[in-house]
Design an enzyme around this catalytic site. Structure first.
Site, PDB file in Angstrom:
ATOM      1  N   ASP A 105      -2.148  -0.272   0.063  1.00 50.51           N
ATOM      2  CA  ASP A 105      -0.979   0.672  -1.038  1.00 50.51           C
ATOM      3  C   ASP A 105      -1.339   1.360  -2.288  1.00 50.51           C
ATOM      4  O   ASP A 105      -0.581   0.826  -2.470  1.00 50.51           O
ATOM      5  CB  ASP A 105       0.255   0.320   0.085  1.00 50.51           C
ATOM      6  CG  ASP A 105       0.968   1.846  -0.028  1.00 50.51           C
ATOM      7  OD1 ASP A 105       0.605   2.773  -1.017  1.00 50.51           O
ATOM      8  OD2 ASP A 105       2.346   1.581  -0.513  1.00 50.51           O
ATOM      9  N   GLU A 158       4.186   6.752   2.047  1.00 51.29           N
ATOM     10  CA  GLU A 158       3.026   6.840   3.419  1.00 51.29           C
ATOM     11  C   GLU A 158       3.400   6.990   4.193  1.00 51.29           C
ATOM     12  O   GLU A 158       2.363   7.428   5.086  1.00 51.29           O
ATOM     13  CB  GLU A 158       1.432   6.683   2.405  1.00 51.29           C
ATOM     14  CG  GLU A 158       1.354   5.320   2.762  1.00 51.29           C
ATOM     15  CD  GLU A 158       1.991   4.198   1.941  1.00 51.29           C
ATOM     16  OE1 GLU A 158       3.077   4.356   1.840  1.00 51.29           O
ATOM     17  OE2 GLU A 158       2.566   3.134   2.937  1.00 51.29           O
ATOM     18  N   ARG A 177       5.552   6.237   6.349  1.00 56.98           N
ATOM     19  CA  ARG A 177       6.079   7.088   7.502  1.00 56.98           C
ATOM     20  C   ARG A 177       5.891   8.405   8.135  1.00 56.98           C
ATOM     21  O   ARG A 177       5.850   9.071   8.963  1.00 56.98           O
ATOM     22  CB  ARG A 177       7.445   7.426   6.745  1.00 56.98           C
ATOM     23  CG  ARG A 177       7.415   8.384   5.756  1.00 56.98           C
ATOM     24  CD  ARG A 177       8.694   8.725   4.818  1.00 56.98           C
ATOM     25  NE  ARG A 177       9.216   7.524   4.022  1.00 56.98           N
ATOM     26  CZ  ARG A 177      10.117   6.850   3.160  1.00 56.98           C
ATOM     27  NH1 ARG A 177      11.171   7.922   2.710  1.00 56.98           N
ATOM     28  NH2 ARG A 177      10.268   5.867   2.189  1.00 56.98           N
ATOM     29  N   LYS A 216       0.979   3.332  -7.894  1.00 57.47           N
ATOM     30  CA  LYS A 216       2.267   1.890  -7.682  1.00 57.47           C
ATOM     31  C   LYS A 216       2.148   1.612  -9.675  1.00 57.47           C
ATOM     32  O   LYS A 216       0.873   1.237  -9.648  1.00 57.47           O
ATOM     33  CB  LYS A 216       2.092   0.770  -7.056  1.00 57.47           C
ATOM     34  CG  LYS A 216       2.179   1.101  -6.234  1.00 57.47           C
ATOM     35  CD  LYS A 216       2.411   0.226  -4.340  1.00 57.47           C
ATOM     36  CE  LYS A 216       2.727   0.354  -3.095  1.00 57.47           C
ATOM     37  NZ  LYS A 216       4.735   0.583  -3.401  1.00 57.47           N
ATOM     38  N   ASP A 230       0.248  -4.066   3.505  1.00 57.38           N
ATOM     39  CA  ASP A 230       0.806  -2.871   3.900  1.00 57.38           C
ATOM     40  C   ASP A 230       0.459  -2.847   5.740  1.00 57.38           C
ATOM     41  O   ASP A 230       0.764  -1.566   6.152  1.00 57.38           O
ATOM     42  CB  ASP A 230       1.000  -2.407   2.969  1.00 57.38           C
ATOM     43  CG  ASP A 230       2.179  -0.909   2.966  1.00 57.38           C
ATOM     44  OD1 ASP A 230       2.926  -1.767   2.771  1.00 57.38           O
ATOM     45  OD2 ASP A 230       1.690   0.068   2.959  1.00 57.38           O
ATOM     46  N   ASP A 285       3.338   7.921  -2.458  1.00 56.22           N
ATOM     47  CA  ASP A 285       3.977   6.341  -1.928  1.00 56.22           C
ATOM     48  C   ASP A 285       4.506   6.358  -0.869  1.00 56.22           C
ATOM     49  O   ASP A 285       4.823   5.067  -0.581  1.00 56.22           O
ATOM     50  CB  ASP A 285       4.274   5.886  -3.061  1.00 56.22           C
ATOM     51  CG  ASP A 285       3.912   4.723  -3.545  1.00 56.22           C
ATOM     52  OD1 ASP A 285       3.640   3.808  -2.159  1.00 56.22           O
ATOM     53  OD2 ASP A 285       4.748   3.211  -4.190  1.00 56.22           O
ATOM     54  N   LYS A 299       2.604  -0.022  11.126  1.00 52.01           N
ATOM     55  CA  LYS A 299       1.732   0.935   9.851  1.00 52.01           C
ATOM     56  C   LYS A 299       0.795  -0.276   9.858  1.00 52.01           C
ATOM     57  O   LYS A 299       1.252  -1.338   9.290  1.00 52.01           O
ATOM     58  CB  LYS A 299       3.145   0.777   8.988  1.00 52.01           C
ATOM     59  CG  LYS A 299       2.796   0.987   7.950  1.00 52.01           C
ATOM     60  CD  LYS A 299       3.939   1.600   6.640  1.00 52.01           C
ATOM     61  CE  LYS A 299       2.704   1.157   5.040  1.00 52.01           C
ATOM     62  NZ  LYS A 299       3.956   1.352   4.137  1.00 52.01           N
TER      63      LYS A 299
HETATM   64  N1  BES Z   1       4.307  -0.080   1.087  1.00 51.06           N
HETATM   65  C1  BES Z   1       5.322  -0.028   0.754  1.00 51.06           C
HETATM   66  C2  BES Z   1       7.315  -0.817   1.028  1.00 51.06           C
HETATM   67  C3  BES Z   1       7.284  -2.133   0.317  1.00 51.06           C
HETATM   68  C4  BES Z   1       7.267  -2.663  -0.889  1.00 51.06           C
HETATM   69  C5  BES Z   1       6.307  -3.061   0.987  1.00 51.06           C
HETATM   70  C6  BES Z   1       7.082  -3.520  -0.878  1.00 51.06           C
HETATM   71  C7  BES Z   1       6.384  -4.410   0.533  1.00 51.06           C
HETATM   72  C8  BES Z   1       6.841  -4.998  -0.226  1.00 51.06           C
HETATM   73  C9  BES Z   1       5.618   1.950   1.014  1.00 51.06           C
HETATM   74  O1  BES Z   1       4.720   2.719   1.198  1.00 51.06           O
HETATM   75  C10 BES Z   1       6.812   2.270  -0.140  1.00 51.06           C
HETATM   76  O2  BES Z   1       5.198   2.750  -1.448  1.00 51.06           O
HETATM   77  N2  BES Z   1       7.519   2.627  -0.078  1.00 51.06           N
HETATM   78  C11 BES Z   1       8.037   2.969  -1.389  1.00 51.06           C
HETATM   79  C12 BES Z   1       9.104   4.668  -0.849  1.00 51.06           C
HETATM   80  C13 BES Z   1       9.560   5.378  -2.751  1.00 51.06           C
HETATM   81  C14 BES Z   1       8.539   6.099  -2.790  1.00 51.06           C
HETATM   82  C15 BES Z   1      10.640   6.509  -1.543  1.00 51.06           C
HETATM   83  C16 BES Z   1       9.310   1.932  -2.484  1.00 51.06           C
HETATM   84  O3  BES Z   1       9.309   1.709  -0.886  1.00 51.06           O
HETATM   85  O4  BES Z   1       9.323   2.080  -3.591  1.00 51.06           O
HETATM   86 ZN    ZN Z   2       3.256   2.187   2.324  1.00 51.07          ZN
HETATM   87 ZN    ZN Z   3       3.396   3.141  -0.427  1.00 59.02          ZN
END
Ligand code: BES
Ligand code: ZN
Ligand code: ZN
Length: 492
Positions: free
Chosen positions: A259, A338, A340, A266, A277, A336, A254
């Site tokens: 992000d 994204e 996946r 966020k 990210d 967010d 990824k």
């Molecule tokens: N890049 C984030 C995950 C992340 C969080 C990486 C903290 C490093 C540190 C990912 O894209 C994301 O935002 N995931 C969301 C998923 C949710 C919307 C289901 C999350 O983890 O909040």
């Molecule tokens: Zn992300």
């Molecule tokens: Zn994200």
């Protein structure tokens, strides 16, 4: 690129010990039995070394830690560092001893008297890894000229022969750390692709697939993520073929260079960390560099999806439906989630084109994995116990924490969409990392052994670890390099 310090192994020469300037160091076993070189150091310092070893402080420190004698009388050296290491240390203690030395030597060149201590290349690797510093944006403390290290060893020829793979690992980890530490205004998708393309100089095949190509392949999931950014989405394919006609091992990363969350924006607090990210793509790049540098006899293809997730008039909206390369439609409930979406298309493309013998994906995928496992272990998910066990073993031997979590139909059911084939998030927060893995599992072909590794908690740390300073860790480069060595490399 940040380059590791140079290491030279030499024969033990007792006559130069008194004249060496810079820092001197010696490895002493826990029982404080001195070998010939250590006895000479003790004589030169008029017994100071033995006095230090008789001090209760020596008893107290754990293997891999050390103590220093500053400006020792009778020697030209600025300091004599004494590190406690068994003559036959395990890998962890050997690397920790090296890391301790990196902290002790400061800005000085180092002469290490290692004697007959085993695993001397692991001591060297610990020293190399811990002396990493990310300095390209520091205008005032930019003295990053590497300080040479000389190691006096009983068998310098053997240690020198093993230095190529040791340096290859260090350079791979440094490459990952540099990419992950780099801010998003510098490491754009173009810049990222350019740095990967530079690995052609190492004999690697590198292809950059641009947006029009991705459109013609039908990658609606990946392209939807990047459509709010001015930086073009890309896929980079790195192919190291040192293993003949075997089906390749595929490493997928990824690579979200930043992000913001997109329209599902966020919160401001901590958003700056989302420059990491692209950590999964960073690890894939680091492993590929290591494999090329040590000319691994394995067929490995690294494929990374590089995109930026921005809010914009053209950005994708919550509720949009996109069509993946596989043909499955996805309801994007949360922009967010994204990573996946990017991985779905990269994984499908890789299986379609390379029919890999196994596929590993690495991604800073969910915040939920940090809630579950903290910063000690990456989350591991798999459809294949044999492959998964081999990976967990490799990670364990390299001291990189990894813990398997379950998958199953009930979790998959949580991704049912009202209007499309699947939604990109489930409705509640329960099992967030597992439902993310389940989503990816929909894009794994029957019969492809697969591991998904969620590195959100381990790719980047707010405090220093044994082998890395604050920031990017390079977690996973050593584990995957080891997996390749153990399982995918041909030997004569
Ligand atoms: N890049 C984030 C995950 C992340 C969080 C990486 C903290 C490093 C540190 C990912 O894209 C994301 O935002 N995931 C969301 C998923 C949710 C919307 C289901 C999350 O983890 O909040
Ligand atoms: Zn992300
Ligand atoms: Zn994200």
């Amino acid at each position: 690129m940040t380059t590791p310090v140079t290491i030279d192994f030499t024969h033990i020469d007792l006559d130069v010990l008194g004249q060496t300037d810079g820092a001197l160091a010696v490895l002493v076993p826990p029982d404080a039995k001195l070998d010939r070189a250590a006895r000479r150091l003790n004589r030169l310092t008029r017994g100071a070394l033995v006095r230090l070893l008789e001090n209760p402080a020596w008893e107290k420190i754990t293997p891999g830690d050390g103590l220093s004698i500053g400006y020792p009388a009778g020697m030209a050296a600025k300091a004599l560092h004494v590190v406690k290491v068994p003559r036959q240390p395990d890998l962890e203690n050997a690397r920790k001893a090296g890391a301790t030395l990196a902290g002790m030597m400061g800005a000085d060149p180092l002469m290490l008297v290692a004697g007959s201590t085993r695993r001397i290349n692991d001591v060297a690797l610990g020293l190399l890894l811990k002396s990493y510093a990310f300095l390209p944006h520091k205008t005032r403390e930019n003295d990053n000229t590497p300080k040479p290290v000389q190691i006096m060893a009983a068998d310098p020829e053997a240690a020198t022969n093993a230095l190529t793979p040791t340096m290859a690992v260090a350079e791979g980890v440094f490459f990952t750390r540099d990419l992950v530490n780099e801010p998003a205004n510098v490491l754009t998708t173009d810049e990222f692709a350019a740095r990967l393309a530079d690995m052609r100089a190492l004999g690697m095949d590198v292809e950059v697939l641009e947006e029009d190509h991705l459109t013609s392949l039908g990658m609606g999931a990946l392209l939807g993520v990047g459509q709010g950014s001015d930086n073009p989405s890309k896929i980079v394919v790195m192919h190291w073929n040192g293993g003949g006609d075997d089906a390749p091992l595929a490493l997928i990363g990824k690579g979200v260079v930043f992000d913001t969350g997109g329209i599902s924006l966020k919160p401001a607090n901590g958003m700056e960390e989302m420059t990491m990210d692209m950590g999964g793509a960073g690890v894939v790049a680091g492993v590929m560099r290591t494999l090329a540098l040590r000319k691994a006899r394995a067929n490995v293809v690294g494929v990374v999806g590089l995109v930026e997730n921005m809010p914009d008039a053209r950005a994708q909206r919550p509720g949009d439906v996109v069509t993946s390369m596989k043909g499955d439609t996805i309801e994007v409930i949360n922009t967010d989630a994204e990573g996946r979406l990017v991985l779905a298309d990269v994984m499908w493309y890789t299986q379609d084109r390379f029919a890999p013998s196994a596929m590993l994906d690495l991604a800073t995928l969910t915040g939920a994995i940090i809630i579950g496992l903290g910063h000690e272990n990456a989350g591991v998910f798999s459809n294949n116990d044999t492959l998964c066990d081999a990976f967990l073993r490799a990670a364990h031997s390299e001291g990189e924490g990894a813990w398997r979590l379950p998958m199953g139909q009930a979790y998959d059911d949580m991704l049912k969409s009202r209007i499309a084939d699947i939604r990109n998030v489930s409705s509640g927060r329960a099992a967030g990392s597992i439902t993310a893995a389940q989503f990816l599992g929909r894009f794994v072909k029957d019969g492809t052994p697969w591991i998904h590794i969620d590195i959100a908690g381990v790719a980047f740390m707010s405090k220093a670890t044994t082998l890395s300073p604050k920031g990017a860790t390079g977690w996973g480069v050593m584990a995957i390099d080891r997996l390749v060595r153990d399982r995918y490399e041909t030997v004569d």
